[in-house]
Design an enzyme around this catalytic site. Structure first.
Site, PDB file in Angstrom:
ATOM      1  N   GLU A   1       6.921  -7.558  10.866  1.00  0.00           N
ATOM      2  CA  GLU A   1       6.044  -6.389  10.851  1.00  0.00           C
ATOM      3  C   GLU A   1       6.839  -5.109  10.588  1.00  0.00           C
ATOM      4  O   GLU A   1       6.351  -4.190   9.933  1.00  0.00           O
ATOM      5  CB  GLU A   1       5.286  -6.306  12.187  1.00  0.00           C
ATOM      6  CG  GLU A   1       4.103  -5.376  12.193  1.00  0.00           C
ATOM      7  CD  GLU A   1       2.956  -5.801  11.272  1.00  0.00           C
ATOM      8  OE1 GLU A   1       2.990  -6.926  10.697  1.00  0.00           O
ATOM      9  OE2 GLU A   1       2.022  -4.996  11.124  1.00  0.00           O
TER      10      GLU A   1
ATOM     11  N   HIS B   1       1.762  -2.585   2.695  1.00  0.00           N
ATOM     12  CA  HIS B   1       2.080  -3.319   3.925  1.00  0.00           C
ATOM     13  C   HIS B   1       2.398  -4.786   3.589  1.00  0.00           C
ATOM     14  O   HIS B   1       3.459  -5.304   3.947  1.00  0.00           O
ATOM     15  CB  HIS B   1       0.891  -3.227   4.877  1.00  0.00           C
ATOM     16  CG  HIS B   1       1.074  -3.979   6.158  1.00  0.00           C
ATOM     17  ND1 HIS B   1       1.402  -3.351   7.329  1.00  0.00           N
ATOM     18  CD2 HIS B   1       0.980  -5.294   6.455  1.00  0.00           C
ATOM     19  CE1 HIS B   1       1.523  -4.267   8.293  1.00  0.00           C
ATOM     20  NE2 HIS B   1       1.253  -5.448   7.789  1.00  0.00           N
ATOM     21  N   GLU B   2       1.498  -5.424   2.878  1.00  0.00           N
ATOM     22  CA  GLU B   2       1.722  -6.834   2.527  1.00  0.00           C
ATOM     23  C   GLU B   2       2.952  -6.985   1.628  1.00  0.00           C
ATOM     24  O   GLU B   2       3.707  -7.937   1.750  1.00  0.00           O
ATOM     25  CB  GLU B   2       0.479  -7.436   1.854  1.00  0.00           C
ATOM     26  CG  GLU B   2      -0.758  -7.508   2.749  1.00  0.00           C
ATOM     27  CD  GLU B   2      -0.522  -8.149   4.119  1.00  0.00           C
ATOM     28  OE1 GLU B   2       0.278  -9.093   4.213  1.00  0.00           O
ATOM     29  OE2 GLU B   2      -1.140  -7.688   5.104  1.00  0.00           O
TER      30      GLU B   2
ATOM     31  N   HIS C   1       5.997  -7.202   3.703  1.00  0.00           N
ATOM     32  CA  HIS C   1       6.186  -8.578   4.191  1.00  0.00           C
ATOM     33  C   HIS C   1       6.798  -9.423   3.068  1.00  0.00           C
ATOM     34  O   HIS C   1       7.697 -10.228   3.289  1.00  0.00           O
ATOM     35  CB  HIS C   1       4.845  -9.202   4.591  1.00  0.00           C
ATOM     36  CG  HIS C   1       4.324  -8.749   5.924  1.00  0.00           C
ATOM     37  ND1 HIS C   1       5.018  -8.917   7.090  1.00  0.00           N
ATOM     38  CD2 HIS C   1       3.149  -8.157   6.284  1.00  0.00           C
ATOM     39  CE1 HIS C   1       4.301  -8.450   8.126  1.00  0.00           C
ATOM     40  NE2 HIS C   1       3.162  -7.980   7.650  1.00  0.00           N
TER      41      HIS C   1
HETATM   42 ZN    ZN Z   1       1.608  -7.211   8.898  1.00  0.00          ZN
END
Ligand code: ZN
Length: 498
Positions: free
Chosen positions: A293, A263-264, A267
């Site tokens: 996101e 997830h990170e 980003h």
């Molecule tokens: Zn996030």
């Protein structure tokens, strides 16, 4: 880049301001990753001094003069230059329209309210936090007034995080999503298929770290322009040329660590894909939190939870954890990666039920800001709506209304971007599948470059040229549509939970 002399001067001012902001971010990153326990006070002084410098640079009165000059000379600006100007004006107004006494009071409140929230959550004592939250609601309304949005304060708050999104639009999206999502959740929970997660124990952290490095390198995270470290709360910060990610490892929940890190990284890939040469102006800055996101969710969910991901990485995973995975089948591993269960805690929930947690928060903060709900009645209303939307009544305020940090900082309007981001991720996913035949077969071979290149060319490279809705329309041909998220969740989960 430009030969307009006034714009060149403005760009120099913006560069100074955003460079100071990036130093602040770096100090913040270091605070969470490296800071020795007894250096906290010194860091607070450093942050405070840097904040003052950054604020000074962002509110430089000469910027106002330059903006006015350029606004009177639009005929000599091209499309990109007009975009830079428009956002420079928006940022400058946001930094200067709030009276300095208000800004100081808000900074003070944020610090106090955060401490009060930490204690209130630890002691399960909402009443101790209530006055701070009341003050945050009041100051959000006051800020909307200063900015000229007293008539629609929640729209103003949403726009801070997602330019162009309105209360009405989010209501419509969430209404449609909820209606279609609840039957899917029910079908999954009623299924006799129950993931066994008991094998997720004792995964050494150094091995998890090695595996993550392997995966993120292969997916295209550029370690010459970034780092991954550990911190209590995972986050992504920095710039396109120096992207700092943090993650955390659990010996007894390695899949949570893995998907959280992906997830990170998502980003981070977005950040690294932004134009470095325009990093100080709108053309090299992210659109908003929902688009950000969407990028993290793509790599965490559409890619990281797929069968094809495991087809490629499972042998390496077994090599790293031979004992822990003894007797565990490929299906067991895939199922554990895609477990779904109702959790009282938003951050612990899966990608299906997560959206319900966001709808709950949106309904509540919308009412708080409109005055329809008072802070005093918030815990009871949280519990009532939680039962109705999430299907669970929290056992305490600690695991209910006090679970998230956002409201302690007055961050109303932020939560919706998480769920809208999930919708956009799915919508972009189907657009990518249309453009890139047999895309998922790439993943099975450990190749991710076609997807990353597509995201770079269709999403990352635009910076703030388009607002959230405009970008979604440009990439997918239509505005944000929750049907794509529903389609994705059905395709991913219903074949598993038969
Ligand atoms: Zn996030």
């Amino acid at each position: 880049m430009t030969d307009h002399p006034t714009l060149i001067t403005l760009l120099q001012k913006l560069e100074k301001s955003s460079t100071l902001e990036s130093v602040l971010a770096l100090l913040g990153w270091d605070q969470q990753v490296n800071l020795p326990p007894k250096s906290v006070e010194e860091r607070a002084r450093q942050l405070s001094a840097m904040s003052e410098l950054a604020h000074h640079a962002a509110t430089d009165p000469e910027i106002e003069t330059l903006l006015q000059e350029l606004e009177g000379d639009l005929d000599h600006l091209n499309q990109d230059e007009k975009i830079i100007l428009k956002h420079a004006r928006k940022d400058y107004d946001r930094s200067t329209k709030l009276p300095s006494a208000f800004v100081a009071e808000k900074a003070h409140l944020d610090a106090e309210a955060y401490g009060a929230w930490v204690d209130a959550r630890a002691n399960d004592d909402f009443e101790a936090f209530r006055p701070y939250l009341e003050k945050q609601v009041a100051m959000s309304l006051e800020a909307a007034g200063y900015m000229g949005h007293a008539d629609k304060p929640y729209d103003y708050l949403l726009d801070i995080f997602d330019p162009g999104l309105t209360t009405e639009a989010v209501e419509d999206l969430f209404g449609k999503l909820k209606e279609q999502l609840l039957p899917i959740v029910k079908q999954i929970l009623d299924s006799t298929v129950k993931p066994d997660t008991s094998f997720l124990k004792g995964f050494p952290i150094n091995k998890q770290d090695e595996f993550l490095t392997l995966v993120t390198k292969q997916m295209g995270f550029d370690f010459d322009h970034g780092r991954i470290d550990t911190a209590v709360h995972p986050f992504c910060t920095g710039t396109a040329v120096d992207t700092r990610l943090t993650t955390r490892y659990f010996e007894d929940d390695p899949l949570d660590s893995l998907t959280g890190a992906l997830h990170e990284m998502g980003h981070g890939l977005y950040q690294q894909g932004l134009s470095a040469e325009n990093g100080h102006n709108a053309l090299g800055q992210h659109v908003g939190m929902a688009i950000h996101e969407s990028q993290s969710r793509t790599w965490e969910n559409q890619v990281g939870r797929s069968r094809e991901f495991w087809q490629h990485f499972e042998p390496k995973y077994r090599e790293a954890f031979p004992e822990q995975l003894k007797g565990i089948s490929s299906d067991d591993l895939f199922l554990a990666t895609n477990r779904v269960q109702i959790s009282p805690i938003r951050v612990d929930s899966d990608e299906v039920t997560y959206n319900l947690h966001i709808i709950l928060r949106f309904e509540l903060e919308k009412k708080l800001i409109s005055g329809e709900l008072s802070v005093k009645d918030l815990p009871a209303e949280w519990n009532r709506l939680s039962e109705e939307i999430v299907g669970h009544t929290p056992e305490s305020n600690k695991t209910g209304v006090l679970q998230d940090v956002h409201w302690s900082g007055g961050m109303f309007g932020y939560f919706p971007s998480y769920c809208v981001g999930n919708m956009i991720a799915a919508q972009f996913w189907y657009a990518a599948l249309k453009d890139l035949p047999n895309l998922t077969e790439d993943f099975a071979q450990g190749k991710f470059d076609r997807l990353l290149k597509w995201l770079r060319e269709n999403v990352h490279c635009h910076g703030k040229r388009y607002n959230t809705q405009e970008l979604v329309k440009k990439v997918s041909g239509e505005e944000i549509n929750p049907d794509y998220l529903i389609r994705y969740l059905k395709e991913r989960y219903l074949p598993i939970y038969t």
